[in-house]
Design a protein around this motif. Structure first.
Motif, PDB file in Angstrom:
ATOM      1  N   ALA A 154     -40.580 -32.446-123.301  1.00  0.00           N
ATOM      2  CA  ALA A 154     -41.570 -33.060-122.413  1.00  0.00           C
ATOM      3  C   ALA A 154     -42.602 -32.037-121.948  1.00  0.00           C
ATOM      4  O   ALA A 154     -43.801 -32.327-121.855  1.00  0.00           O
ATOM      5  N   LEU A 208     -46.301 -32.891-120.115  1.00  0.00           N
ATOM      6  CA  LEU A 208     -45.895 -33.787-119.042  1.00  0.00           C
ATOM      7  C   LEU A 208     -45.397 -32.972-117.859  1.00  0.00           C
ATOM      8  O   LEU A 208     -44.725 -31.951-118.038  1.00  0.00           O
ATOM      9  N   ALA A 265     -47.288 -39.670-124.024  1.00  0.00           N
ATOM     10  CA  ALA A 265     -47.869 -38.869-122.938  1.00  0.00           C
ATOM     11  C   ALA A 265     -49.378 -39.019-122.934  1.00  0.00           C
ATOM     12  O   ALA A 265     -50.011 -39.149-123.976  1.00  0.00           O
ATOM     13  N   ALA A 283     -41.255 -40.237-124.493  1.00  0.00           N
ATOM     14  CA  ALA A 283     -42.187 -39.680-123.507  1.00  0.00           C
ATOM     15  C   ALA A 283     -43.270 -38.856-124.197  1.00  0.00           C
ATOM     16  O   ALA A 283     -44.466 -39.008-123.907  1.00  0.00           O
ATOM     17  N   ALA A 284     -42.849 -37.984-125.100  1.00  0.00           N
ATOM     18  CA  ALA A 284     -43.806 -37.109-125.781  1.00  0.00           C
ATOM     19  C   ALA A 284     -44.809 -37.910-126.610  1.00  0.00           C
ATOM     20  O   ALA A 284     -45.996 -37.573-126.670  1.00  0.00           O
TER      21      ALA A 284
END
Length: 336
Positions: free
Chosen positions: A189, A194, A161, A157-158
């Motif tokens: 995150a 995010l 992003a 995710a990171a």
């Protein structure tokens, strides 16, 4: 358009959906066709009518993962994305935030995840151009896979992003572990800027909502409806402006509530909690966004102004950037 008229077209109402599991939105016919192409036998996933078949929530998780097992390549996910967004657009959805799990897309390897994401995003961009539905992604770790795998998911995710991957969350079996076990992943995150959401208050009761709020500090709670069993918690949600991603049809089909008329969404709304409406895993629960709206209209007498309020709440709570929100706001006003 009056919803009191017989034959009112609920699909014509423009909608924003904030809680949609990407694989869980796969039409059964799509999964059956893909399994046939790959010569994989997943007949036990379906009943005699061709619908997904499961006994309870925990069996549902097993069936979900079995159905997902035929999705093996980025191209499979591109085709899935098109199939899912066609269904959503047909129900009047103009914006959707879909939950994506690198667990199923490349085994949480960042490089592989990038390939899947590229394919998904290309299909989503085509759907926006051809169908007018805007999509953004929320990466979710799977609670019952454990906190170590969640850290790998958070890294995916990171690393991706941005303007399309806009959020991070947690889904899966609420009874597996505690929210605090996943605090590191949520912190990762958060550092990647995010926005955060967390499933709670579906099976774990009101305490699971408190635990998620305190350990993970999300802006939104997925489901959260069991908070109604603790009015002090309900008032806290209202005061803090925590948004609930409510999925009435899912809750009824899984047996949390006997029918929509006895679902707490209206009580939560009347007490000042910010609620939105979503489908969760629509083909598993025999629902669509249009069916959700129709059911809420008949159960609570909701008319156009209530649905407009619900969509304004969803727009404010959406994780996309302000420019996207401004465009969506204009579409909501034009369609009003």
């Amino acid at each position: 358009m009056s919803l009191t008229q017989e034959g009112a077209d609920f699909a014509a109402i423009p909608k924003l959906e904030l809680h949609l599991h990407h694989e869980g939105a796969a039409p059964p016919a799509f999964i059956r066709g893909l399994a046939s192409e790959k010569k994989v036998n997943i007949d036990k996933v379906f009943d005699e009518r061709g619908h997904y078949a499961y006994d309870d929530f925990w069996h549902f998780l097993q069936v979900y993962e079995a159905a997902t097992s035929v999705l093996k390549t980025p191209e499979d996910y591109a085709r899935l994305t098109t199939a899912v967004l066609e269904e959503s657009a047909a129900s009047g959805v103009i914006y959707t935030e879909t939950f994506l799990s690198p667990d199923f897309c490349g085994g949480r390897d960042v490089g592989a995840w990038r390939e899947y994401l590229h394919a998904i995003r290309e299909a989503a961009d085509a759907a926006e151009r051809d169908m007018g539905i805007v999509t953004r992604g929320i990466i979710t770790c799977i609670r019952h896979f454990g906190p170590d795998k969640a850290k790998e998911t958070a890294l995916c995710a990171a690393e991706t992003a941005g303007d399309w991957i806009v959020g991070f969350g947690i889904a899966g079996d609420e009874k597996a572990g505690k929210p605090r076990d996943f605090a590191y992943s949520f912190d990762m995150a958060r550092e990647a800027e995010l926005a955060l959401t967390a499933h709670a208050g579906e099976w774990g009761g009101p305490q699971s909502v408190r635990d998620a709020l305190e350990a993970l500090r999300p802006a939104r709670i997925g489901h959260g409806v069991r908070a109604i069993e603790d009015l002090e918690l309900v008032d806290r949600l209202a005061e803090e402006g925590v948004v609930l991603e409510v999925c009435p049809g899912s809750n009824v089909t899984l047996g949390i509530y006997p029918d929509v008329a006895r679902h707490p969404i209206e009580m939560l709304r009347e007490r000042g909690v910010k609620v939105t409406v979503s489908t969760d895993d629509p083909p598993f629960f025999h629902t669509t966004m249009a069916k959700e709206y129709e059911a809420l209209h008949h159960a609570f007498g909701w008319e156009e102004e209530v649905f407009a309020q619900i969509n304004r709440t969803a727009l404010d709570a959406a994780f996309c950037d302000q420019a996207t929100k401004d465009t969506l706001a204009k579409r909501l006003e034009i369609s009003a």
